[in-house]
Each structure stands twice: as structure tokens, then as C-alpha cells.
Design a protein around this motif. Structure first.
Motif, PDB file in Angstrom:
ATOM      1  N   ASN A   8      12.916  27.731   3.894  1.00 11.98           N
ATOM      2  CA  ASN A   8      13.225  27.996   5.302  1.00 11.98           C
ATOM      3  C   ASN A   8      14.571  27.364   5.638  1.00 11.98           C
ATOM      4  O   ASN A   8      14.982  26.398   5.020  1.00 11.98           O
ATOM      5  N   GLY A  22       9.485  30.019  12.007  1.00 12.08           N
ATOM      6  CA  GLY A  22       8.147  30.476  11.649  1.00 12.08           C
ATOM      7  C   GLY A  22       7.130  30.114  12.713  1.00 12.08           C
ATOM      8  O   GLY A  22       6.405  30.961  13.213  1.00 12.08           O
ATOM      9  N   ASN A  26      11.971  31.726   6.650  1.00 15.65           N
ATOM     10  CA  ASN A  26      12.213  31.822   8.086  1.00 15.65           C
ATOM     11  C   ASN A  26      13.485  31.056   8.412  1.00 15.65           C
ATOM     12  O   ASN A  26      13.885  30.165   7.673  1.00 15.65           O
ATOM     13  N   SER A  31       6.590  34.856   7.320  1.00 17.42           N
ATOM     14  CA  SER A  31       7.794  34.990   6.502  1.00 17.42           C
ATOM     15  C   SER A  31       8.780  35.973   7.139  1.00 17.42           C
ATOM     16  O   SER A  31       8.380  36.944   7.781  1.00 17.42           O
ATOM     17  N   THR A  75       1.107  30.396   3.759  1.00 21.18           N
ATOM     18  CA  THR A  75       2.481  30.301   3.267  1.00 21.18           C
ATOM     19  C   THR A  75       3.433  30.482   4.428  1.00 21.18           C
ATOM     20  O   THR A  75       3.307  31.448   5.197  1.00 21.18           O
ATOM     21  N   ILE A  76       4.384  29.550   4.569  1.00 22.15           N
ATOM     22  CA  ILE A  76       5.439  29.649   5.577  1.00 22.15           C
ATOM     23  C   ILE A  76       6.752  29.595   4.813  1.00 22.15           C
ATOM     24  O   ILE A  76       7.150  28.536   4.319  1.00 22.15           O
ATOM     25  N   THR A  77       7.417  30.743   4.677  1.00 18.90           N
ATOM     26  CA  THR A  77       8.598  30.816   3.823  1.00 18.90           C
ATOM     27  C   THR A  77       9.616  31.814   4.354  1.00 18.90           C
ATOM     28  O   THR A  77       9.272  32.758   5.067  1.00 18.90           O
ATOM     29  N   GLY A  85      11.122  26.555   9.290  1.00 16.85           N
ATOM     30  CA  GLY A  85       9.711  26.782   8.979  1.00 16.85           C
ATOM     31  C   GLY A  85       8.796  26.476  10.141  1.00 16.85           C
ATOM     32  O   GLY A  85       8.043  27.324  10.605  1.00 16.85           O
ATOM     33  N   ILE A 102       5.180  25.419   2.332  1.00 17.65           N
ATOM     34  CA  ILE A 102       6.272  25.542   3.295  1.00 17.65           C
ATOM     35  C   ILE A 102       7.557  25.375   2.494  1.00 17.65           C
ATOM     36  O   ILE A 102       7.844  24.283   2.015  1.00 17.65           O
TER      37      ILE A 102
END
Length: 76
Positions: free
Chosen positions: A75, A29, A47, A15, A43-45, A57, A72
Motif C-alpha cells: 500500500n 483501503g 491501495n 485492493s 487481504t488489504i493490498t 492500507g 497488509i
């Protein structure tokens, strides 16, 4: 995170990252250039990435990506 081989991400948060250059192909990310990547329970957030062929992301140029039970979102 940039990978051109084998990558496994588990129980992680990616993140608040930012990637930019004039050549493009950015992943804010994650950038998967080749190989195999697995993202599990993560969690990929929040970015960001700029330039042609970029993704906030996750950007996959080549290779295989498996995503399981991962958020996700948000992003740019």
C-alpha cells in the motif's frame, strides 16, 4: 471502507483503491474514524492515499482496531 461505528470485515480483499483530498486524513483501503473495527482472515493490498495524515492500507483516527490473520502489504 469508512467506519465511524462498529465494523467487522472477514474473509475479504480490499485492493486497488485510492483516496485523496486537500484536507488529508485519508485511508486508501480503510478509514477508521471512531468506534470498533475487526479485520479477520483478509487481504488489504495495493491501495493508495495522499494528503497529510493519510495511509494507503489503513488509517485509524480514533477507536480500536483488531487485525487477525490478515495480510497488509504493498500500500502507498
Amino acid at each position: 471502507v469508512s467506519s465511524y461505528a462498529t465494523l467487522t470485515i472477514t474473509n475479504s480483499t480490499i485492493s486497488g483503491n485510492n483516496a485523496s483530498n486537500d484536507n488529508g486524513s485519508n485511508g486508501g483501503g480503510l478509514l477508521i474514524g471512531a468506534g470498533t473495527a475487526a479485520v479477520n482472515n483478509s487481504t488489504i493490498t495495493n491501495n493508495a492515499a495522499s494528503g497529510a495524515n493519510s495511509a494507503g492500507g489503513m488509517r485509524r483516527v480514533a477507536g480500536t482496531v483488531t487485525v487477525v490473520n490478515t495480510l497488509i502489504a504493498a500500500n502507498q
